[in-house]
Scaffold this motif. Structure first.
Motif, PDB file in Angstrom:
ATOM      1  N   ILE B  49       0.818  -1.209   0.000  1.00  0.00           N
ATOM      2  CA  ILE B  49       0.000   0.000   0.000  1.00  0.00           C
ATOM      3  C   ILE B  49       0.856   1.265   0.000  1.00  0.00           C
ATOM      4  O   ILE B  49       0.486   2.279  -0.570  1.00  0.00           O
ATOM      5  CB  ILE B  49      -0.977  -0.046   1.203  1.00  0.00           C
ATOM      6  CG1 ILE B  49      -2.155   0.887   0.952  1.00  0.00           C
ATOM      7  CG2 ILE B  49      -0.297   0.292   2.511  1.00  0.00           C
ATOM      8  CD1 ILE B  49      -3.363   0.561   1.780  1.00  0.00           C
ATOM      9  N   TYR B  50       2.045   1.187   0.605  1.00  0.00           N
ATOM     10  CA  TYR B  50       2.902   2.376   0.694  1.00  0.00           C
ATOM     11  C   TYR B  50       3.425   2.764  -0.684  1.00  0.00           C
ATOM     12  O   TYR B  50       3.500   3.924  -1.054  1.00  0.00           O
ATOM     13  CB  TYR B  50       4.039   2.134   1.683  1.00  0.00           C
ATOM     14  CG  TYR B  50       3.510   1.638   2.990  1.00  0.00           C
ATOM     15  CD1 TYR B  50       2.834   2.518   3.853  1.00  0.00           C
ATOM     16  CD2 TYR B  50       3.595   0.288   3.349  1.00  0.00           C
ATOM     17  CE1 TYR B  50       2.264   2.056   5.027  1.00  0.00           C
ATOM     18  CE2 TYR B  50       3.032  -0.170   4.521  1.00  0.00           C
ATOM     19  CZ  TYR B  50       2.360   0.711   5.360  1.00  0.00           C
ATOM     20  OH  TYR B  50       1.795   0.251   6.512  1.00  0.00           O
ATOM     21  N   LYS B  51       3.778   1.736  -1.433  1.00  0.00           N
ATOM     22  CA  LYS B  51       4.254   1.938  -2.799  1.00  0.00           C
ATOM     23  C   LYS B  51       3.129   2.550  -3.652  1.00  0.00           C
ATOM     24  O   LYS B  51       3.350   3.484  -4.414  1.00  0.00           O
ATOM     25  CB  LYS B  51       4.678   0.585  -3.361  1.00  0.00           C
ATOM     26  CG  LYS B  51       5.176   0.622  -4.768  1.00  0.00           C
ATOM     27  CD  LYS B  51       6.650   0.888  -4.804  1.00  0.00           C
ATOM     28  CE  LYS B  51       7.045   1.180  -6.247  1.00  0.00           C
ATOM     29  NZ  LYS B  51       8.354   1.663  -6.411  1.00  0.00           N
ATOM     30  N   GLU B  52       1.935   1.992  -3.482  1.00  0.00           N
ATOM     31  CA  GLU B  52       0.794   2.517  -4.246  1.00  0.00           C
ATOM     32  C   GLU B  52       0.546   3.985  -3.925  1.00  0.00           C
ATOM     33  O   GLU B  52       0.316   4.796  -4.807  1.00  0.00           O
ATOM     34  CB  GLU B  52      -0.468   1.710  -3.918  1.00  0.00           C
ATOM     35  CG  GLU B  52      -0.423   0.325  -4.505  1.00  0.00           C
ATOM     36  CD  GLU B  52      -1.503   0.107  -5.558  1.00  0.00           C
ATOM     37  OE1 GLU B  52      -2.495   0.853  -5.549  1.00  0.00           O
ATOM     38  OE2 GLU B  52      -1.319  -0.794  -6.378  1.00  0.00           O
ATOM     39  N   ARG B  53       0.608   4.296  -2.645  1.00  0.00           N
ATOM     40  CA  ARG B  53       0.376   5.699  -2.267  1.00  0.00           C
ATOM     41  C   ARG B  53       1.464   6.597  -2.832  1.00  0.00           C
ATOM     42  O   ARG B  53       1.194   7.718  -3.276  1.00  0.00           O
ATOM     43  CB  ARG B  53       0.338   5.843  -0.742  1.00  0.00           C
ATOM     44  CG  ARG B  53      -0.941   5.327  -0.127  1.00  0.00           C
ATOM     45  CD  ARG B  53      -0.893   5.521   1.377  1.00  0.00           C
ATOM     46  NE  ARG B  53      -1.997   4.841   2.023  1.00  0.00           N
ATOM     47  CZ  ARG B  53      -1.957   4.393   3.276  1.00  0.00           C
ATOM     48  NH1 ARG B  53      -0.852   4.551   3.994  1.00  0.00           N
ATOM     49  NH2 ARG B  53      -2.992   3.806   3.786  1.00  0.00           N
ATOM     50  N   ALA B  54       2.705   6.080  -2.828  1.00  0.00           N
ATOM     51  CA  ALA B  54       3.813   6.890  -3.342  1.00  0.00           C
ATOM     52  C   ALA B  54       3.593   7.201  -4.824  1.00  0.00           C
ATOM     53  O   ALA B  54       3.853   8.310  -5.287  1.00  0.00           O
ATOM     54  CB  ALA B  54       5.136   6.159  -3.145  1.00  0.00           C
ATOM     55  N   ILE B  55       3.097   6.201  -5.524  1.00  0.00           N
ATOM     56  CA  ILE B  55       2.867   6.413  -6.960  1.00  0.00           C
ATOM     57  C   ILE B  55       1.698   7.365  -7.195  1.00  0.00           C
ATOM     58  O   ILE B  55       1.736   8.209  -8.081  1.00  0.00           O
ATOM     59  CB  ILE B  55       2.664   5.054  -7.651  1.00  0.00           C
ATOM     60  CG1 ILE B  55       4.001   4.314  -7.567  1.00  0.00           C
ATOM     61  CG2 ILE B  55       2.138   5.202  -9.071  1.00  0.00           C
ATOM     62  CD1 ILE B  55       4.416   3.484  -8.700  1.00  0.00           C
ATOM     63  N   ILE B  56       0.660   7.228  -6.385  1.00  0.00           N
ATOM     64  CA  ILE B  56      -0.461   8.162  -6.500  1.00  0.00           C
ATOM     65  C   ILE B  56       0.010   9.581  -6.189  1.00  0.00           C
ATOM     66  O   ILE B  56      -0.376  10.542  -6.850  1.00  0.00           O
ATOM     67  CB  ILE B  56      -1.629   7.737  -5.585  1.00  0.00           C
ATOM     68  CG1 ILE B  56      -2.254   6.454  -6.153  1.00  0.00           C
ATOM     69  CG2 ILE B  56      -2.671   8.851  -5.474  1.00  0.00           C
ATOM     70  CD1 ILE B  56      -3.266   5.803  -5.257  1.00  0.00           C
ATOM     71  N   LYS B  57       0.890   9.688  -5.215  1.00  0.00           N
ATOM     72  CA  LYS B  57       1.441  11.011  -4.901  1.00  0.00           C
ATOM     73  C   LYS B  57       2.154  11.589  -6.125  1.00  0.00           C
ATOM     74  O   LYS B  57       1.950  12.739  -6.499  1.00  0.00           O
ATOM     75  CB  LYS B  57       2.422  10.917  -3.726  1.00  0.00           C
ATOM     76  CG  LYS B  57       3.013  12.266  -3.368  1.00  0.00           C
ATOM     77  CD  LYS B  57       4.159  12.200  -2.372  1.00  0.00           C
ATOM     78  CE  LYS B  57       4.850  13.558  -2.317  1.00  0.00           C
ATOM     79  NZ  LYS B  57       6.127  13.553  -1.621  1.00  0.00           N
ATOM     80  N   ASP B  71      10.922  15.574  -7.858  1.00  0.00           N
ATOM     81  CA  ASP B  71      10.439  15.369  -6.490  1.00  0.00           C
ATOM     82  C   ASP B  71      11.483  14.599  -5.686  1.00  0.00           C
ATOM     83  O   ASP B  71      11.983  13.584  -6.135  1.00  0.00           O
ATOM     84  CB  ASP B  71       9.131  14.571  -6.517  1.00  0.00           C
ATOM     85  CG  ASP B  71       8.629  14.291  -5.117  1.00  0.00           C
ATOM     86  OD1 ASP B  71       8.451  15.249  -4.351  1.00  0.00           O
ATOM     87  OD2 ASP B  71       8.453  13.102  -4.778  1.00  0.00           O
ATOM     88  N   ASP B  72      11.838  15.101  -4.513  1.00  0.00           N
ATOM     89  CA  ASP B  72      12.829  14.373  -3.696  1.00  0.00           C
ATOM     90  C   ASP B  72      12.171  13.645  -2.528  1.00  0.00           C
ATOM     91  O   ASP B  72      12.832  13.230  -1.588  1.00  0.00           O
ATOM     92  CB  ASP B  72      13.935  15.319  -3.216  1.00  0.00           C
ATOM     93  CG  ASP B  72      13.411  16.335  -2.213  1.00  0.00           C
ATOM     94  OD1 ASP B  72      12.194  16.309  -1.922  1.00  0.00           O
ATOM     95  OD2 ASP B  72      14.202  17.142  -1.714  1.00  0.00           O
ATOM     96  N   GLU B  73      10.868  13.496  -2.606  1.00  0.00           N
ATOM     97  CA  GLU B  73      10.080  12.739  -1.625  1.00  0.00           C
ATOM     98  C   GLU B  73       9.934  13.406  -0.269  1.00  0.00           C
ATOM     99  O   GLU B  73       9.209  12.935   0.586  1.00  0.00           O
ATOM    100  CB  GLU B  73      10.635  11.314  -1.448  1.00  0.00           C
ATOM    101  CG  GLU B  73      10.430  10.485  -2.704  1.00  0.00           C
ATOM    102  CD  GLU B  73      11.075   9.106  -2.645  1.00  0.00           C
ATOM    103  OE1 GLU B  73      11.210   8.580  -1.537  1.00  0.00           O
ATOM    104  OE2 GLU B  73      11.432   8.599  -3.717  1.00  0.00           O
ATOM    105  N   THR B  74      10.640  14.528  -0.029  1.00  0.00           N
ATOM    106  CA  THR B  74      10.510  15.162   1.281  1.00  0.00           C
ATOM    107  C   THR B  74       9.371  16.175   1.299  1.00  0.00           C
ATOM    108  O   THR B  74       8.882  16.540   2.354  1.00  0.00           O
ATOM    109  CB  THR B  74      11.801  15.920   1.658  1.00  0.00           C
ATOM    110  OG1 THR B  74      12.017  16.950   0.685  1.00  0.00           O
ATOM    111  CG2 THR B  74      12.996  14.995   1.704  1.00  0.00           C
ATOM    112  N   VAL B  75       8.971  16.635   0.109  1.00  0.00           N
ATOM    113  CA  VAL B  75       7.955  17.680   0.051  1.00  0.00           C
ATOM    114  C   VAL B  75       6.568  17.042   0.010  1.00  0.00           C
ATOM    115  O   VAL B  75       6.320  16.130  -0.773  1.00  0.00           O
ATOM    116  CB  VAL B  75       8.166  18.553  -1.209  1.00  0.00           C
ATOM    117  CG1 VAL B  75       7.121  19.655  -1.277  1.00  0.00           C
ATOM    118  CG2 VAL B  75       9.572  19.134  -1.217  1.00  0.00           C
ATOM    119  N   SER B  76       5.673  17.510   0.875  1.00  0.00           N
ATOM    120  CA  SER B  76       4.353  16.878   0.919  1.00  0.00           C
ATOM    121  C   SER B  76       3.458  17.446  -0.169  1.00  0.00           C
ATOM    122  O   SER B  76       3.695  18.534  -0.700  1.00  0.00           O
ATOM    123  CB  SER B  76       3.708  17.102   2.280  1.00  0.00           C
ATOM    124  OG  SER B  76       3.032  18.335   2.273  1.00  0.00           O
TER     125      SER B  76
END
Ligand code: FES
Lengths: 84, 482
Positions: B49-57, B71-76
């Motif tokens: 689910i975490y991977k899925e959410r990351a991709i949706i993000k 995107d460096d993943e730190t920005v919400s």
């Protein structure tokens, strides 16, 4: 036996979410089932606004059964089950 | 693109718009991946689910108009939403790649499968002009360093044992602008990209996204400014209901007025017909159309030699936007588009402020719960001609120019229905030889196969789309002669 009734939603939500692919049913159903099944297009079935469930669109109704995220295959499967 | 990926992209757009319309845009945007993949939900596509959410993000970042690659993943997402609200400039690199999706896709290469029989004839070794095929332990092996991927060995093998593993995005690109590099991630070379959008449709993972301007458009709608939608001719086949109901629906969605771009197409056809006559009198052997944004990008970046043969007439979008801005200089003009190429064109035209594609307009209808078929038909200030309304499918533009001519016999049109390596080569030949085949003197060029109804952001299938357009155009008046 009563006819199986297939209503393909052609409302805006369903159409945008992929309902255009379901137009094929208009050709496939009469070919496959003759007059045992009747297929028709419909204005918004009202399903997309319940709890704002657009994400499960497109919708198709086979008699009273609602097919969510409908595809041609899914709909045919439901019809086949109905006809036994 | 796979149906699931399209569905996902549209759902995200709807959620972004809903978030904007809510009283807490930033927070609602931040929550999009969680709303779509709530705790405990079965994971439909990926490992967890975490991977899925990351991709949706990531996909949401594109929907907010930002590049996913940076995107460096730190920005919400909340912060991205805020930045989208605050920005005044939009990014002119129109596409962005969700590189995390490239993982599932093998690199482009020629590969010998287990079906290799190690035959005596070994036609593969002789077929290869680059000495890339050798025999190891009785089986053929390809040296990737030497291999030029010409497929001669693939065609030579009598057992069909050699296959080409293709990368769909690379394969679809007519100009070699998208490549999977050594790291295995696809990226776009904007010096080559003609914005045809082919890769967005070709990738089975839906990895290539248009950077949406939907937030900028919603901001304009919310402001005091007048916002005007200019709808491309191909839209007539894209939604339920007719274009008159569509006008009301678009106004209901927040726009102040709607112009048919077919109005500009009438001007394009008339001017192009005049130009055709002039050019022929001058002794030119042929002229090509100039209304397709993808083709115009191709000319600029890859085919300058054809420029002398290309009509100087402007596009329907150009003329329509000019009319809009003449009437309302302060208005925000939004072009409603079937494809990403028009975004590129809009950056070269100060009269076009934003571009919204058909998928985005559809998402806006959904978010606002607008049913087009329930809308009252509304008239357009100017009714466009039958021929102008047919601009959106292949053959339509050539036909409109022909119909505008007094001597219809003087024109011999031929059609480039979709840009690909072959048709580009053909155009190059026309340019260098100075003539086209079979006495053709008017070349209609459409970047997408089928014309605009084949654009990357279309909703309906081509066959029904064309039928619906013809339903409208058959009831429209003929174009005036020049
Ligand atoms: S549009 Fe299909 S249920 Fe509303």
């Amino acid at each position: 036996m009563a006819k199986v009734e297939v209503k393909v939603c052609l409302g805006t939500t369903c159409f945008v979410m992929g309902g255009n692919n379901l137009q094929e049913l208009n050709d496939i159903i009469p070919q496959k089932y003759g007059d045992k099944v009747e297929v028709m297009g419909s204005n918004c079935l009202g399903l997309c606004s319940i709890n704002w469930e657009y994400s499960k669109a497109p919708y198709v109704k086979v008699d009273d059964e609602v097919v969510t995220e409908a595809t041609v295959e899914k709909v045919l499967e439901v019809i086949d089950k109905k006809l036994g | 693109m796979a149906g699931q990926a399209i569905h996902l992209k549209k759902e995200i757009l709807v959620r972004i718009i809903k978030a904007f319309l809510s009283d807490n845009f930033e927070e609602q945007t931040r929550l999009i991946p969680f709303a779509m993949r709530p705790k405990g939900m079965e994971v439909p596509y990926r490992c967890c689910i975490y991977k899925e959410r990351a991709i949706i993000k990531d996909r949401t970042i594109a929907g907010l108009g930002f590049p996913i690659e940076e995107d460096d993943e730190t920005v919400s997402l909340g912060t991205y939403a805020k930045r989208a609200l605050e920005r005044t400039e939009i990014d002119d690199k129109n596409l962005t790649v969700l590189q995390a999706a490239c993982k599932g896709c093998a690199t482009n290469r020629i590969y010998v499968t287990d079906l290799c029989q190690g035959c005596v004839a070994r036609p593969c070794t002789t077929a290869c002009k680059f000495g890339a095929v050798s025999i190891v332990n009785g089986k053929s092996v390809i040296d990737d360093e030497k291999c030029k991927k010409c497929k001669m060995c693939v065609n030579a093998c009598p057992y069909n044992a050699i296959v080409k593993i293709t990368v769909p995005c690379e394969d679809s690109c007519p100009v070699g602008a998208i490549k999977k590099d050594e790291t295995g991630f696809a990226s776009i070379d904007y010096t080559k990209c003609i914005n045809c959008g082919r890769c967005t449709a070709a990738c089975p993972f839906g990895a290539v996204h248009e950077k949406s301007q939907i937030i900028d458009i919603l901001k304009a709608i919310k402001s005091e400014k007048k916002v005007i939608a200019m709808i491309a001719p191909s839209i007539a086949g894209q939604f339920p209901g007719n274009i008159y109901q569509l006008k009301s629906a678009i106004i209901k969605a927040g726009f102040d007025d709607v112009y048919e771009v077919a109005q500009g197409a009438d001007i394009t056809a008339t001017n192009e017909a005049k130009e055709f006559v002039e050019r022929m009198e001058k002794g030119d052997s042929f002229m090509t159309t100039s209304c397709c944004a993808g083709y115009n990008q191709l000319i600029k970046k890859h085919l300058p030699e054809i420029k002398p043969f290309v009509s100087d007439t402007k596009t329907p979008m150009y003329y329509t936007a000019e009319l809009v801005k003449k009437e309302f200089p302060e208005a925000v003009a939004v072009f409603v588009s079937p494809c990403v190429a028009k975004r590129a064109e809009s950056f070269e035209n100060k009269n076009v402020d934003y571009v919204m594609n058909y998928e985005e307009l559809g998402a806006l209808f959904i978010a606002k719960q607008i049913q087009i078929m329930d809308c009252e038909p509304a008239k357009y200030a100017v009714e466009s001609s039958k021929q102008a309304r047919n601009f959106g499918f292949t053959g339509g533009v050539a036909d409109s120019v022909k119909s505008a001519l007094n001597d219809e016999e003087s024109i011999k049109p031929c059609i480039i229905n979709g840009l690909n390596k072959d048709s580009i080569r053909q155009l190059k030949k026309y340019a260098t030889s100075g003539t086209c085949e079979d006495g053709c003197n008017m070349v209609e060029v459409m970047c997408c196969e089928g014309g605009c109804i084949g654009g990357n952001a279309t909703i309906n299938n081509q066959k029904t789309a064309k039928k619906l357009i013809e339903q409208l155009s058959n009831e429209s008046k003929d174009i005036e002669k020049i």
